[in-house]
Design a protein around this motif. Structure first.
Motif, PDB file in Angstrom:
ATOM      1  N   TYR A   1      31.694  -8.727 -22.512  1.00  0.00           N
ATOM      2  CA  TYR A   1      31.319  -9.036 -21.138  1.00  0.00           C
ATOM      3  C   TYR A   1      29.965  -8.438 -20.779  1.00  0.00           C
ATOM      4  O   TYR A   1      29.522  -8.519 -19.644  1.00  0.00           O
ATOM      5  CB  TYR A   1      32.396  -8.541 -20.167  1.00  0.00           C
ATOM      6  CG  TYR A   1      33.711  -9.232 -20.399  1.00  0.00           C
ATOM      7  CD1 TYR A   1      33.898 -10.558 -20.012  1.00  0.00           C
ATOM      8  CD2 TYR A   1      34.750  -8.578 -21.039  1.00  0.00           C
ATOM      9  CE1 TYR A   1      35.090 -11.213 -20.251  1.00  0.00           C
ATOM     10  CE2 TYR A   1      35.955  -9.225 -21.277  1.00  0.00           C
ATOM     11  CZ  TYR A   1      36.118 -10.532 -20.882  1.00  0.00           C
ATOM     12  OH  TYR A   1      37.290 -11.174 -21.116  1.00  0.00           O
ATOM     13  N   ARG A   2      29.311  -7.832 -21.755  1.00  0.00           N
ATOM     14  CA  ARG A   2      27.978  -7.283 -21.566  1.00  0.00           C
ATOM     15  C   ARG A   2      27.015  -8.078 -22.443  1.00  0.00           C
ATOM     16  O   ARG A   2      27.200  -8.156 -23.659  1.00  0.00           O
ATOM     17  CB  ARG A   2      27.966  -5.815 -21.966  1.00  0.00           C
ATOM     18  CG  ARG A   2      26.848  -5.052 -21.345  1.00  0.00           C
ATOM     19  CD  ARG A   2      27.105  -3.592 -21.448  1.00  0.00           C
ATOM     20  NE  ARG A   2      26.389  -3.116 -22.639  1.00  0.00           N
ATOM     21  CZ  ARG A   2      26.451  -1.890 -23.093  1.00  0.00           C
ATOM     22  NH1 ARG A   2      27.226  -1.022 -22.520  1.00  0.00           N
ATOM     23  NH2 ARG A   2      25.758  -1.541 -24.133  1.00  0.00           N
ATOM     24  N   SER A   3      26.013  -8.672 -21.818  1.00  0.00           N
ATOM     25  CA  SER A   3      25.092  -9.522 -22.574  1.00  0.00           C
ATOM     26  C   SER A   3      23.735  -9.560 -21.892  1.00  0.00           C
ATOM     27  O   SER A   3      23.567  -9.089 -20.772  1.00  0.00           O
ATOM     28  CB  SER A   3      25.652 -10.944 -22.693  1.00  0.00           C
ATOM     29  OG  SER A   3      25.740 -11.548 -21.416  1.00  0.00           O
ATOM     30  N   VAL A   4      22.788 -10.139 -22.599  1.00  0.00           N
ATOM     31  CA  VAL A   4      21.466 -10.393 -22.037  1.00  0.00           C
ATOM     32  C   VAL A   4      21.045 -11.790 -22.490  1.00  0.00           C
ATOM     33  O   VAL A   4      21.282 -12.180 -23.624  1.00  0.00           O
ATOM     34  CB  VAL A   4      20.430  -9.314 -22.450  1.00  0.00           C
ATOM     35  CG1 VAL A   4      20.196  -9.315 -23.936  1.00  0.00           C
ATOM     36  CG2 VAL A   4      19.130  -9.503 -21.710  1.00  0.00           C
TER      37      VAL A   4
ATOM     38  N   LYS B   1      12.267 -15.554 -18.198  1.00  0.00           N
ATOM     39  CA  LYS B   1      13.350 -15.047 -17.366  1.00  0.00           C
ATOM     40  C   LYS B   1      14.314 -14.278 -18.251  1.00  0.00           C
ATOM     41  O   LYS B   1      14.675 -14.740 -19.342  1.00  0.00           O
ATOM     42  CB  LYS B   1      14.093 -16.196 -16.661  1.00  0.00           C
ATOM     43  CG  LYS B   1      15.188 -15.736 -15.736  1.00  0.00           C
ATOM     44  CD  LYS B   1      15.804 -16.909 -14.996  1.00  0.00           C
ATOM     45  CE  LYS B   1      16.822 -16.400 -14.005  1.00  0.00           C
ATOM     46  NZ  LYS B   1      17.437 -17.509 -13.257  1.00  0.00           N
ATOM     47  N   VAL B   2      14.732 -13.092 -17.801  1.00  0.00           N
ATOM     48  CA  VAL B   2      15.699 -12.283 -18.530  1.00  0.00           C
ATOM     49  C   VAL B   2      16.826 -11.939 -17.560  1.00  0.00           C
ATOM     50  O   VAL B   2      16.586 -11.444 -16.458  1.00  0.00           O
ATOM     51  CB  VAL B   2      15.051 -10.979 -19.075  1.00  0.00           C
ATOM     52  CG1 VAL B   2      16.088 -10.115 -19.758  1.00  0.00           C
ATOM     53  CG2 VAL B   2      13.899 -11.321 -20.017  1.00  0.00           C
ATOM     54  N   VAL B   3      18.063 -12.229 -17.993  1.00  0.00           N
ATOM     55  CA  VAL B   3      19.234 -11.964 -17.173  1.00  0.00           C
ATOM     56  C   VAL B   3      20.165 -11.062 -17.960  1.00  0.00           C
ATOM     57  O   VAL B   3      20.598 -11.414 -19.060  1.00  0.00           O
ATOM     58  CB  VAL B   3      19.967 -13.273 -16.796  1.00  0.00           C
ATOM     59  CG1 VAL B   3      21.212 -12.981 -15.987  1.00  0.00           C
ATOM     60  CG2 VAL B   3      19.037 -14.215 -16.056  1.00  0.00           C
ATOM     61  N   ALA B   4      20.501  -9.909 -17.390  1.00  0.00           N
ATOM     62  CA  ALA B   4      21.444  -8.986 -18.018  1.00  0.00           C
ATOM     63  C   ALA B   4      22.751  -9.026 -17.250  1.00  0.00           C
ATOM     64  O   ALA B   4      22.768  -9.031 -16.019  1.00  0.00           O
ATOM     65  CB  ALA B   4      20.872  -7.575 -18.018  1.00  0.00           C
ATOM     66  N   ILE B   5      23.860  -9.054 -18.005  1.00  0.00           N
ATOM     67  CA  ILE B   5      25.190  -9.078 -17.397  1.00  0.00           C
ATOM     68  C   ILE B   5      25.979  -7.901 -17.963  1.00  0.00           C
ATOM     69  O   ILE B   5      26.056  -7.725 -19.179  1.00  0.00           O
ATOM     70  CB  ILE B   5      25.924 -10.395 -17.699  1.00  0.00           C
ATOM     71  CG1 ILE B   5      25.149 -11.581 -17.110  1.00  0.00           C
ATOM     72  CG2 ILE B   5      27.348 -10.360 -17.167  1.00  0.00           C
ATOM     73  CD1 ILE B   5      25.679 -12.923 -17.499  1.00  0.00           C
ATOM     74  N   SER B   6      26.551  -7.119 -17.073  1.00  0.00           N
ATOM     75  CA  SER B   6      27.371  -5.981 -17.490  1.00  0.00           C
ATOM     76  C   SER B   6      28.543  -5.866 -16.537  1.00  0.00           C
ATOM     77  O   SER B   6      28.381  -5.533 -15.375  1.00  0.00           O
ATOM     78  CB  SER B   6      26.537  -4.702 -17.470  1.00  0.00           C
ATOM     79  OG  SER B   6      27.320  -3.632 -17.925  1.00  0.00           O
ATOM     80  N   LEU B   7      29.734  -6.187 -17.052  1.00  0.00           N
ATOM     81  CA  LEU B   7      30.951  -6.105 -16.216  1.00  0.00           C
ATOM     82  C   LEU B   7      31.777  -4.912 -16.596  1.00  0.00           C
ATOM     83  O   LEU B   7      31.786  -4.413 -17.637  1.00  0.00           O
ATOM     84  CB  LEU B   7      31.783  -7.378 -16.385  1.00  0.00           C
ATOM     85  CG  LEU B   7      31.095  -8.686 -15.990  1.00  0.00           C
ATOM     86  CD1 LEU B   7      32.011  -9.846 -16.271  1.00  0.00           C
ATOM     87  CD2 LEU B   7      30.717  -8.656 -14.536  1.00  0.00           C
TER      88      LEU B   7
ATOM     89  N   TYR C   1      25.054 -10.655 -27.277  1.00  0.00           N
ATOM     90  CA  TYR C   1      26.275 -10.044 -26.782  1.00  0.00           C
ATOM     91  C   TYR C   1      26.486  -8.682 -27.416  1.00  0.00           C
ATOM     92  O   TYR C   1      26.159  -8.464 -28.576  1.00  0.00           O
ATOM     93  CB  TYR C   1      27.492 -10.924 -27.104  1.00  0.00           C
ATOM     94  CG  TYR C   1      27.508 -12.212 -26.337  1.00  0.00           C
ATOM     95  CD1 TYR C   1      28.034 -12.271 -25.054  1.00  0.00           C
ATOM     96  CD2 TYR C   1      26.998 -13.379 -26.890  1.00  0.00           C
ATOM     97  CE1 TYR C   1      28.040 -13.450 -24.340  1.00  0.00           C
ATOM     98  CE2 TYR C   1      27.000 -14.570 -26.185  1.00  0.00           C
ATOM     99  CZ  TYR C   1      27.531 -14.591 -24.909  1.00  0.00           C
ATOM    100  OH  TYR C   1      27.531 -15.763 -24.211  1.00  0.00           O
ATOM    101  N   ASP C   2      27.084  -7.773 -26.664  1.00  0.00           N
ATOM    102  CA  ASP C   2      27.462  -6.457 -27.157  1.00  0.00           C
ATOM    103  C   ASP C   2      28.724  -6.634 -28.003  1.00  0.00           C
ATOM    104  O   ASP C   2      29.698  -7.238 -27.556  1.00  0.00           O
ATOM    105  CB  ASP C   2      27.730  -5.534 -25.967  1.00  0.00           C
ATOM    106  CG  ASP C   2      28.021  -4.106 -26.359  1.00  0.00           C
ATOM    107  OD1 ASP C   2      28.522  -3.865 -27.469  1.00  0.00           O
ATOM    108  OD2 ASP C   2      27.749  -3.215 -25.527  1.00  0.00           O
ATOM    109  N   ARG C   3      28.733  -6.114 -29.223  1.00  0.00           N
ATOM    110  CA  ARG C   3      29.902  -6.243 -30.100  1.00  0.00           C
ATOM    111  C   ARG C   3      31.135  -5.558 -29.526  1.00  0.00           C
ATOM    112  O   ARG C   3      32.253  -6.020 -29.716  1.00  0.00           O
ATOM    113  CB  ARG C   3      29.610  -5.640 -31.468  1.00  0.00           C
ATOM    114  CG  ARG C   3      28.725  -6.460 -32.311  1.00  0.00           C
ATOM    115  CD  ARG C   3      28.589  -5.828 -33.661  1.00  0.00           C
ATOM    116  NE  ARG C   3      27.728  -6.632 -34.491  1.00  0.00           N
ATOM    117  CZ  ARG C   3      27.501  -6.387 -35.748  1.00  0.00           C
ATOM    118  NH1 ARG C   3      28.052  -5.353 -36.331  1.00  0.00           N
ATOM    119  NH2 ARG C   3      26.713  -7.166 -36.441  1.00  0.00           N
ATOM    120  N   GLU C   4      30.933  -4.441 -28.859  1.00  0.00           N
ATOM    121  CA  GLU C   4      32.064  -3.676 -28.345  1.00  0.00           C
ATOM    122  C   GLU C   4      32.554  -4.164 -26.988  1.00  0.00           C
ATOM    123  O   GLU C   4      33.701  -3.932 -26.632  1.00  0.00           O
ATOM    124  CB  GLU C   4      31.688  -2.197 -28.266  1.00  0.00           C
ATOM    125  CG  GLU C   4      31.423  -1.612 -29.636  1.00  0.00           C
ATOM    126  CD  GLU C   4      30.972  -0.172 -29.575  1.00  0.00           C
ATOM    127  OE1 GLU C   4      31.084   0.452 -28.496  1.00  0.00           O
ATOM    128  OE2 GLU C   4      30.503   0.319 -30.602  1.00  0.00           O
TER     129      GLU C   4
END
Length: 86
Positions: free
Chosen positions: A30-33, A80-86, A24-27
């Motif tokens: 809702y952004r993760s991989v 499998k790699v899934v990136a999520i960025s909201l 997860y992104d610290r900042e």
């Protein structure tokens, strides 16, 4: 990633090498991989990985461990790699 011989994580991965790792992104939580794949346990007899990581992030050697502690490197082969960025 690393572990030691005999720990539950190492025993479970030896039994079933499927693994999932989420970062997860610290900042922005809702952004993760997510990385899904299989794990391979590799012995690290000279304990090089903990020393390398400690030097890189802390600038010093890690605390000394007893000589009988067997370190294992957990090498992940991504399937499998899934990136999520909201």
């Amino acid at each position: 990633m690393y572990s030691t011989l005999g720990r539950k994580k190492a025993r479970n991965l030896a039994r079933d090498p499927r693994i999932s790792l989420t970062l997860y992104d610290r900042e922005n939580p809702y952004r993760s991989v997510e990385i899904r794949g299989t794990a391979e346990l590799l012995p690290d007899p000279v304990k090089a990985l903990p020393r390398e990581l400690s030097q890189r992030y802390l600038g010093e050697d890690p605390p000394a461990e007893p000589a009988d502690v067997v370190r294992l490197i957990v090498r992940i082969t991504a399937e499998k790699v899934v990136a999520i960025s909201l």
